[in-house]
Design an enzyme around this catalytic site. Structure first.
Site, PDB file in Angstrom:
ATOM      1  N   HIS A 278       0.840  -1.197   0.000  1.00  0.00           N
ATOM      2  CA  HIS A 278       0.000   0.000   0.000  1.00  0.00           C
ATOM      3  C   HIS A 278       0.876   1.248   0.000  1.00  0.00           C
ATOM      4  O   HIS A 278       2.057   1.202   0.368  1.00  0.00           O
ATOM      5  CB  HIS A 278      -0.905  -0.038   1.239  1.00  0.00           C
ATOM      6  CG  HIS A 278      -1.751   1.165   1.433  1.00  0.00           C
ATOM      7  ND1 HIS A 278      -1.366   2.244   2.192  1.00  0.00           N
ATOM      8  CD2 HIS A 278      -2.980   1.471   0.957  1.00  0.00           C
ATOM      9  CE1 HIS A 278      -2.311   3.161   2.188  1.00  0.00           C
ATOM     10  NE2 HIS A 278      -3.306   2.713   1.443  1.00  0.00           N
TER      11      HIS A 278
ATOM     12  N   ARG B 157       1.443   3.735   1.861  1.00  0.00           N
ATOM     13  CA  ARG B 157       2.153   4.187   3.058  1.00  0.00           C
ATOM     14  C   ARG B 157       3.212   3.191   3.529  1.00  0.00           C
ATOM     15  O   ARG B 157       3.895   3.451   4.513  1.00  0.00           O
ATOM     16  CB  ARG B 157       1.171   4.445   4.209  1.00  0.00           C
ATOM     17  CG  ARG B 157       0.588   5.846   4.241  1.00  0.00           C
ATOM     18  CD  ARG B 157      -0.079   6.115   5.580  1.00  0.00           C
ATOM     19  NE  ARG B 157       0.875   6.165   6.680  1.00  0.00           N
ATOM     20  CZ  ARG B 157       0.557   6.029   7.961  1.00  0.00           C
ATOM     21  NH1 ARG B 157      -0.702   5.812   8.306  1.00  0.00           N
ATOM     22  NH2 ARG B 157       1.475   6.098   8.902  1.00  0.00           N
ATOM     23  N   LYS B 158       3.342   2.075   2.840  1.00  0.00           N
ATOM     24  CA  LYS B 158       4.300   1.074   3.281  1.00  0.00           C
ATOM     25  C   LYS B 158       5.709   1.429   2.814  1.00  0.00           C
ATOM     26  O   LYS B 158       5.914   2.295   1.973  1.00  0.00           O
ATOM     27  CB  LYS B 158       3.889  -0.303   2.773  1.00  0.00           C
ATOM     28  CG  LYS B 158       2.517  -0.758   3.274  1.00  0.00           C
ATOM     29  CD  LYS B 158       2.457  -0.774   4.792  1.00  0.00           C
ATOM     30  CE  LYS B 158       1.172  -1.358   5.330  1.00  0.00           C
ATOM     31  NZ  LYS B 158       0.017  -0.470   5.214  1.00  0.00           N
ATOM     32  N   GLY B 159       6.702   0.703   3.357  1.00  0.00           N
ATOM     33  CA  GLY B 159       8.096   1.025   3.084  1.00  0.00           C
ATOM     34  C   GLY B 159       8.474   0.882   1.632  1.00  0.00           C
ATOM     35  O   GLY B 159       9.309   1.632   1.117  1.00  0.00           O
TER      36      GLY B 159
END
Length: 377
Positions: A182, A184-186
């Protein structure tokens, strides 16, 4: 003070990702489960220290597929770490089972092993442990409990790409693990997910289920006969597109630099907030490497977390609550109280954390948070 907005989360993408997408366009294979997906699966299995990986539409579908291939049935109970976005509990319900939520450690917010074991009943079939904000939980303890009681162990590693536990990569800590890509993930393609495991049988079964219950088209290429698949069980359309996989291949190249940037931001935040009595900075345990998918401050009980968040937002610095105490969500019905998780839900505050933050922005976030706390103390 500048009121230019500082994003809570932000992807790091550029010309390399665009070039990779253009290559997929030229190949003519944009659909799911194609050559770019296979390349990413091979590389991501290496990153996670596992033998097999399967790309999926998102982490929710990876969690669901994992539960299905583990044999979850209606009437089963699955113990779930409580402090998590409800996608974790939802997957258990969607698979027909009942989530039984476990309270959490008060320092790193992953499931408390002692409480996990206390929840085991004759209906319990497995443990679904969450890497909260990316930092793995106590997987040696979870494994010992699972083995003692004949349960499977599943890692919700949605936020954990690049994390480690006792030098072992997140993803390699359980029978199965699910990741999210997603925005917002790293590492991210905007959406997407993956299911990883050392067990070939589980991933092979999941691969069929994620393509309506048949082998993906790429598996049938080069056949000397006209391949006509047969459907023997109900499946789903949970495939990642090759466009997303192309982006993810570039994101894997970026992963070491992205992790280093986030760790640098976390270090500076620690220094900025360690002397503020009303705030507790997040803990990174010495036997783990935290990927810092999120930076969660814990606000003292005498300060309103919600009011503090609104004060911070007024300056243009984005922030939000940490994550959910799942047992408090109405969809799951009445639940036993879980006081540690409920307290974290009420008091945690997520502040900007991503690899694009400049030194000036990190300084500004520190100043804004400090001034907002002082105004309420």
């Amino acid at each position: 003070m500048s009121t230019d907005s500082i994003a809570l989360g932000q992807p790091t993408v550029g010309e390399e990702e665009l070039a990779a997408v253009a290559e997929v366009f030229r190949s003519g294979w944009l659909a799911g489960a194609g050559p770019a997906c296979r390349r990413f699966e091979e590389r991501f299995a290496q990153v996670t220290g596992t033998a097999h990986a399967l790309t999926t539409a998102n982490c929710g579908s990876a969690l669901f597929l994992g539960l299905k291939v583990l044999g979850v049935q209606p009437g089963d109970e699955v113990i779930v770490g409580d402090y998590t976005f409800p996608a974790t509990g939802h997957a258990v319900v969607q698979a027909g089972a009942t989530p039984v939520f476990a309270d959490i450690r008060p320092d790193v917010f992953s499931a408390d092993p002692a409480h996990v074991e206390s929840l085991i009943t004759p209906k319990t079939v497995g443990i679904l442990a969450v890497d909260v904000a990316g930092q793995p939980g106590d997987f040696d303890e979870y494994r010992a409990i699972a083995d003692k009681h004949g349960l499977w162990l599943f890692e919700d590693a949605a936020c954990a790409a690049g994390a480690t536990y006792k030098t072992r990569p997140a993803g390699s800590l359980a029978d199965l693990a699910a990741f999210s890509f997603h925005g917002r993930k790293g590492i991210t393609a905007g959406e997407g997910g993956a299911l990883v495991s050392d067990r070939e049988d589980l991933i092979a079964h999941a691969r069929k289920l994620h393509t309506y219950g048949i082998e993906p088209a790429i598996s049938r290429e080069g056949s000397n006969a006209l391949p006509i698949p047969e459907f023997h069980e109900l499946g789903y359309n949970f495939r990642m597109s090759d466009v997303q996989a192309a982006i993810m291949n570039v994101q894997l190249d970026r992963l070491p630099d992205l992790l280093a940037a986030r760790r640098s931001v976390a270090k500076r935040y620690h220094e900025a907030f360690e002397d503020i009595d009303a705030l507790t900075v997040p803990v990174e345990l010495s036997d783990r490497e935290h990927p810092w998918q999120a930076y969660l401050l814990t606000v003292a009980p005498e300060v309103s977390r919600d009011t503090l968040a609104l004060r911070i937002r007024e300056t243009g610095v984005q922030c939000n609550f940490g994550t959910y105490a799942s047992h408090l969500q109405p969809i799951y019905g009445p639940q036993a109280p879980l006081p540690v998780s409920a307290d974290a839900f009420a008091r945690q505050l997520a502040i900007p954390m991503h690899a694009n933050l400049t030194d000036a922005e990190v300084t500004r976030v520190g100043e804004v948070v400090r001034e907002a706390v002082q105004s309420l103390s």
